[in-house]
Design a protein around this motif. Structure first.
Motif, PDB file in Angstrom:
ATOM      1  N   ASP A  25       1.395  -3.699   8.355  1.00 48.19           N
ATOM      2  CA  ASP A  25       1.935  -4.776   9.199  1.00 48.19           C
ATOM      3  C   ASP A  25       2.993  -5.586   8.448  1.00 48.19           C
ATOM      4  OD1 ASP A  25       0.163  -4.051  11.226  1.00 48.19           O
ATOM      5  OD2 ASP A  25      -1.371  -5.509  10.590  1.00 48.19           O
ATOM      6  N   LEU A  26       2.711  -5.874   7.173  1.00 46.58           N
ATOM      7  CA  LEU A  26       3.661  -6.636   6.370  1.00 46.58           C
ATOM      8  C   LEU A  26       4.962  -5.855   6.183  1.00 46.58           C
ATOM      9  CD1 LEU A  26       4.383  -9.117   4.678  1.00 46.58           C
ATOM     10  CD2 LEU A  26       3.243  -8.027   2.735  1.00 46.58           C
ATOM     11  N   ILE A  27       4.835  -4.575   5.866  1.00 45.36           N
ATOM     12  CA  ILE A  27       6.041  -3.731   5.698  1.00 45.36           C
ATOM     13  C   ILE A  27       6.852  -3.721   6.984  1.00 45.36           C
ATOM     14  CG2 ILE A  27       6.837  -1.350   5.387  1.00 45.36           C
ATOM     15  CD1 ILE A  27       4.433  -0.981   3.459  1.00 45.36           C
ATOM     16  N   GLU A  28       6.187  -3.534   8.100  1.00 40.34           N
ATOM     17  CA  GLU A  28       6.856  -3.504   9.395  1.00 40.34           C
ATOM     18  C   GLU A  28       7.616  -4.814   9.633  1.00 40.34           C
ATOM     19  OE1 GLU A  28       4.784  -3.786  13.479  1.00 40.34           O
ATOM     20  OE2 GLU A  28       4.789  -1.653  12.952  1.00 40.34           O
ATOM     21  N   GLY A  29       6.980  -5.947   9.343  1.00 32.24           N
ATOM     22  CA  GLY A  29       7.628  -7.247   9.516  1.00 32.24           C
ATOM     23  C   GLY A  29       8.799  -7.438   8.573  1.00 32.24           C
TER      24      GLY A  29
END
Length: 172
Positions: A25-29
């Motif tokens: 999720d962090l990478i995607e954001g």
């Protein structure tokens, strides 16, 4: 996220397990918000599916912390930074290529308009004059009394010759 927003990093190491979310999720954001530095996902539980998902979302490497040695981490960081520089150079080249392609298309369109305008102004006008002279000559042939007043075939041939030369000039 605040540290990353400062733009003072060359690589980002992200743990898969975070408090409320996960590293994917962090990478995607990060990617969605324009982060361009390499991201390496670390996990204590190696999982092929997470590995593939991490790469799909924009991570450049996936490392299992249980098998992690300093040499492996150093190499992963070094390769990630080098590959990131190459990727950024490629992005810049692609942007320049898109810009140049747009300029070429713009120039071609401008040239087409200029050629069309020249054809209309010179060749079109000559053909209109020629048509008028031929109509006058045809009218004169039908009415022998006015034949001497009509335009000559020599004048028509002169216009045809000039039109041919003008067409060659525009073509070249």
């Amino acid at each position: 996220l605040e540290k990353i927003d400062g733009g003072n990093c060359n690589v980002c190491l992200v743990d898969y397990f975070l408090d409320e979310h996960n590293g994917i999720d962090l990478i995607e954001g990060l990617i969605r918000n324009g982060f361009r530095e390499p991201i390496i996902l670390l996990t204590g539980h190696g999982d092929y599916g997470i590995d593939i998902l991490a790469m799909k979302e924009g991570a450049v490497d996936y490392l299992d912390k249980n098998n992690l040695e300093p040499v492996l981490l150093e190499r992963s960081i070094r390769y990630a930074i080098r590959n990131s520089k190459i990727l950024n150079a490629l992005r810049q080249s692609e942007a320049k290529l898109r810009h140049l392609s747009a300029k070429i298309l713009e120039t071609q369109e401008m040239e087409r308009k200029l050629v069309a305008q020249e054809l209309h102004d010179s060749v079109g006008a000559s053909l209109t004059a020629l048509k008028y002279l031929l109509e006058m000559g045809l009218h004169g042939m039908r009415n022998p009394k006015s034949a001497s007043q009509g335009p000559s075939l020599e004048k028509s041939l002169e216009i045809v010759d000039n039109t041919i030369e003008e067409t060659r000039r525009i073509s070249s």
